[in-house]
Design an enzyme around this catalytic site. Structure first.
Site: not given
Length: 194
Positions: A124, A104-106
């Site tokens: 990302t 998830v995300c970074t």
């Protein structure tokens, strides 16, 4: 039974971890014979998240046991991980053991630094898309997608996108009707007021 592990670490983005936890946890609550979700960290115990929320990891990475799905969240805490040979090696070792690696995300930046995304499509958080491309120019960076399912590796964009990715995974692993049941129980029907 599908066993999902969500990695916690200092400065993890709260919703990156708790959003997928809600989805997988609701699935496990509705159908305990189908799913289990566990929180773990490098060391068991309290973890201070990026906006100050304290989360608790019941298990350490060393004793989390078998996982079918690993969720690696993002947050400010991923930046030190990019240069941490021990963490990157741990991620590569998980790739050998865990059938489905997700971020998830970074969290996808960590996957990229560990070499998991070479030659693959990924996404990302919008603020880290250029860094994802810099970490490994062979990555097919998907700038406009909420999540990218590339079979054994699934990445999602920032923060709330982890909920969408997790619902997609419930649909993939247990069927669309089960995912719809989870979504309804969560009363997740995004319609932002602004």
């Amino acid at each position: 039974m599908t066993r999902v592990g969500i990695l916690l670490f200092d400065q993890v983005e709260e919703l990156d971890a708790v959003g997928p936890w809600e989805v997988f946890g609701m699935w496990a609550k509705l159908c305990p014979e189908e799913a289990e979700v566990v929180a773990f960290a490098p060391r068991a115990g309290a973890v201070r998240a990026s906006k100050g929320l304290t989360l608790y990891a019941d298990r350490s990475a060393a004793d989390v046991g078998h996982l079918d799905v690993l969720v690696h969240p993002g947050g400010a805490g991923t930046r030190p991980q990019l240069g941490d040979p021990e963490h990157l090696e741990w991620v590569r070792n998980q790739r050998e053991r865990v059938p489905l690696m997700t971020s998830v995300c970074t969290g996808s930046l960590v996957f990229a630094a560990a070499g998991l995304l070479a030659g693959r499509p990924a996404t990302t958080h919008w603020g880290a898309l250029d860094l994802l491309a810099e970490l490994d120019p062979s990555i097919d960076v998907r700038r406009d997608e909420r999540f990218v399912d590339d079979g054994d590796v699934v990445t999602s964009s920032g923060v709330s996108a982890g909920i969408d990715m997790a619902l997609h995974l419930v649909a993939r692993l247990a069927g669309v009707e089960r995912a719809r049941e989870v979504r309804r129980r969560m009363q997740y029907d995004p319609a932002p007021p602004v």
